[in-house]
Design an enzyme around this catalytic site. Structure first.
Site, mmCIF file in Angstrom:
data_model
loop_
_atom_site.group_PDB
_atom_site.id
_atom_site.type_symbol
_atom_site.label_atom_id
_atom_site.label_comp_id
_atom_site.label_asym_id
_atom_site.label_seq_id
_atom_site.Cartn_x
_atom_site.Cartn_y
_atom_site.Cartn_z
ATOM 1 N N GLY A 169 -38.703 -4.618 16.755
ATOM 2 C CA GLY A 169 -37.646 -4.809 17.740
ATOM 3 C C GLY A 169 -36.837 -6.049 17.428
ATOM 4 N N CYS A 170 -35.965 -6.445 18.366
ATOM 5 C CA CYS A 170 -35.061 -7.576 18.128
ATOM 6 C C CYS A 170 -35.769 -8.887 18.418
ATOM 7 C CB CYS A 170 -33.818 -7.448 18.992
ATOM 8 S SG CYS A 170 -32.770 -6.075 18.530
ATOM 9 N N VAL A 171 -36.775 -9.214 17.665
ATOM 10 C CA VAL A 171 -37.484 -10.475 17.917
ATOM 11 C C VAL A 171 -37.324 -11.424 16.746
ATOM 12 C CG1 VAL A 171 -39.168 -9.444 19.448
ATOM 13 C CG2 VAL A 171 -39.649 -9.585 17.019
ATOM 14 N N GLY A 191 -36.372 -7.970 23.197
ATOM 15 C CA GLY A 191 -36.603 -9.037 22.219
ATOM 16 C C GLY A 191 -36.419 -10.411 22.842
ATOM 17 N N TYR A 225 -31.181 1.716 19.366
ATOM 18 C CA TYR A 225 -30.865 1.644 17.932
ATOM 19 C C TYR A 225 -30.224 2.920 17.400
ATOM 20 C CZ TYR A 225 -33.971 -2.511 17.920
ATOM 21 O OH TYR A 225 -34.558 -3.721 18.159
#
Lengths: 545, 105
Positions: free
Chosen positions: B103-105, A284, A321
């Site tokens: 996702g982690c965005v 990310g 996750y």
């Protein structure tokens, strides 16, 4: 106890037996007036943002009977028969949680947490969600645990009448299971409660084990962390959807940008056999905060570290996750990470600024990484500390002469004890560094922990910003209380974790904290590069924070 | 799936309001979604962003880095927010018919 607190507690009280209510109605509704008061300038509940209701389209299809929001979107069963089948599956899963063949990860602490709670409620006072909600009984950490405990004594240990007498009875039906699914996603898994418990009972673990039961036995999990998370990661290589070609292309772009911006030619090495360090970022970062991997590349290069990135499946995305909801998914991803390192024959893996990835690969994966898979894993915090303290980089703290506070990611700090390296760096390079209170292992979660930061469906964000993120917001406002009103002073919340940064970005935008009060956020490496004498001044781009 | 209904047309969307099936996108979809994002009329500047996102998505299967979007279109981040008040991911990508970023965005 203050009258105000008692009054609110009474208004929002729910009994354990309410979980099985079959009226199809939520058990709790919160108004902004009910919530913990924030400090100035957000101290007026009337001016707080209104909550959006759950959309009708979601109410029609999904079980929305817990509170004001819905995270998991469990479809409503169509028949009573279907409900009975689901309850049966739940019971089968419950049994498995207490068998050593099926629960190779957390059986012992789970059993201890079931058997030994003395109900002293010390943990409740430690929970930021319970406090921020105005002490709503539903969010008391022991509320969820007590439901689980009664189910355990009745259905796993078959305690019968005596157990009902000793531990309290419980009615099990689909309504209870449906509410319990949602309730397992109202805990950040920060484990501040477990830390404060005099005998180590772990309510966070109980919430985790419930999520695990729902995922592994019933195929129920939040879409963001399962379908679009670990499943996507195992399929294309990253939960962001980036395959190897895209990630390389993006890193090339980042290298160019960083070189131009800093005046130092930066080149990220890929798939270098035998490198000392395999650096794995939360992918990310690459998409949303590219200055972070860019700053890492610059620092490692200038410090003369032998390092590489990996283009193997999952080798360029440290997220796992599964840590939050599913041991099988967790193990699959952890093995991929180890495989990437093994193929390159690197000496160690270094984890970038991502809290849960630290805990996943360094601690929990220790149970499955054996033999040649057991490659040393290190936090970027200690490597950066070593570099900054070594004097290899010429650093000018006056470039960071603005107020900076530090957020402690729970997984990195409370759960792994990596407390001081990042602080010592900040003390060295940020003249206006100030701590939040409390901090270190006593920190509060950002409010986005356990996957919440990437969950925004329906109106979940309203809950995330009003309830789970509220305590941290209070801490941030307090840390900058001397300058919050000064629009000429840029303030920096340093959060060395992608998940926490996502929560900060979103809550800052939600309350307009950058526009109104110049509160920004970012990682740790950006501050290091911003202080480097050899770099063109002004590395931190406030517009992006 | 929730249904988003506008101008007599119905679209299947996810819980965040993103088009469920990105392959059915055409320019009318962007126009239909614009109103719900607080955009009265799509200008050439909007289309420049939408077409860049759309083409990138067709080539790589995901949304581009926001930095790349800015560089390729020549728009600064605040300009993107002016054009798409919900921002590049939740606003611009939605109009271009991309799935919600993951996702982690």
């Amino acid at each position: 106890m203050s009258d105000e607190k008692t009054k609110r507690q009474k208004k929002n009280f729910v009994k354990l037996s309410d979980m099985a209510r079959e009226d199809g109605q939520p058990l709790l509704h919160l108004e902004n007036e009910d919530l913990m008061r924030l400090p100035p300038p957000l101290d007026d509940p009337a001016k707080d943002r209104p909550w959006r209701p759950i959309p009708d389209s979601a109410r029609e299809k999904y079980e929305c009977i817990l509170d004001d929001t819905v995270a998991v979107n469990v479809p409503k069963p169509k028949t009573k028969e279907e409900e009975r089948e689901l309850v049966k599956k739940f019971l089968a899963g419950l049994d498995k949680l207490f068998l050593k063949e099926d629960n190779w990860t957390f059986l012992q602490p789970l059993v201890l947490s079931m058997e030994y709670c003395v109900k002293c409620q010390t943990c409740s006072e430690a929970c930021h969600i319970y406090e921020a909600s105005g002490y709503s009984e539903l969010y008391r950490p022991t509320y969820r645990s007590e439901i689980m405990r009664r189910l355990y004594f009745k259905y796993v240990k078959h305690g019968g009448f005596l157990a009902a007498f000793e531990h309290g009875d419980i009615k099990l039906n689909w309504a209870l299971v449906a509410r319990l699914i949602e309730l397992s996603y109202r805990c950040n898994l920060c484990r501040r409660c477990a830390q404060t418990c005099p005998i180590g009972v772990d309510n966070g673990l109980i919430a985790h084990e419930l999520r695990k039961l729902f995922s592994q036995e019933m195929g129920i999990a939040a879409k963001e962390i399962h379908d679009n998370g670990s499943m996507l990661q195992l399929k294309v290589g990253s939960s962001t959807g980036m395959n190897a070609e895209v990630v390389k292309d993006n890193i090339e772009f980042i290298d160019e940008e960083i070189s131009e911006k800093t005046g130092i030619e930066v080149h990220t090495p890929w798939d270098v056999q035998g490198a000392d360090v395999l650096l794995i970022h939360n992918a990310g970062e690459i998409l949303a905060w590219p200055e972070n991997p860019g700053a890492f590349a610059l620092i490692l290069q200038q410090a003369g570290i032998s390092w590489t990135m990996s283009s193997e499946l999952a080798g360029y995305d440290s997220v796992n996750y599964g840590l939050w909801y599913d041991d099988a998914q967790f193990a699959r991803v952890a093995l991929k990470h180890a495989e990437a390192a093994r193929k390159l024959k690197v000496k160690r893996i270094v984890l970038g600024e991502c809290g849960h990835a630290h805990k996943a690969l360094s601690v929990i994966a220790d149970r499955i990484l054996l033999g040649e898979d057991n490659i040393p894993r290190e936090s970027a915090m200690t490597l950066l500390h070593e570099i900054v303290m070594s004097g290899k980089l010429k650093l000018d703290p006056s470039r960071n002469d603005f107020p900076v506070t530090l957020h402690d990611p729970c997984n990195l700090v409370r759960l792994m004890g990596v407390v001081n390296p990042q602080r010592e760096i900040l003390h060295k390079i940020c003249p206006q560094f100030r701590e939040m209170h409390p901090h270190g292992v006593d920190n509060y979660c950002c409010g986005g922990g356990s996957g919440f930061a990437i969950m925004s469906g329906n109106n979940f964000e309203d809950w995330r910003f009003h309830v789970s993120g509220r305590k941290k917001l209070e801490q941030i406002l307090n840390a900058f209380s001397d300058c919050v009103d000064d629009p000429n002073v840029n303030k920096y919340v340093c959060a060395p974790c992608s998940n926490c940064k996502g929560q900060f970005r979103d809550i800052i935008a939600y309350y307009g904290l950058w526009e109104k009060y110049r509160i920004g956020y970012g990682g740790l490496v950006e501050l290091i590069v911003n202080a480097m004498e050899d770099v063109k001044p002004g590395f931190i781009d406030w517009e992006w924070h | 799936m929730p249904i988003f209904e506008v101008n007599g047309r119905k679209y299947e969307v996810d819980e965040d309001g993103f088009l469920q099936d990105p392959s059915i996108w055409n320019e009318d979809v962007a126009k239909d979604f614009a109103k719900s994002e607080g955009i009265d009329e799509l200008t050439d500047e909007h289309w420049k962003v939408i077409h860049y996102l759309r083409n990138y998505y067709l080539q790589y299967g995901i949304a581009p880095m926001i930095r790349k979007l800015c560089k390729e279109t020549g728009f600064k981040l605040n300009k993107i927010y002016e054009l798409f008040p919900s921002g590049p991911a939740k606003g611009a990508c939605k109009l271009a018919g991309l799935p919600k970023p993951t996702g982690c965005v």
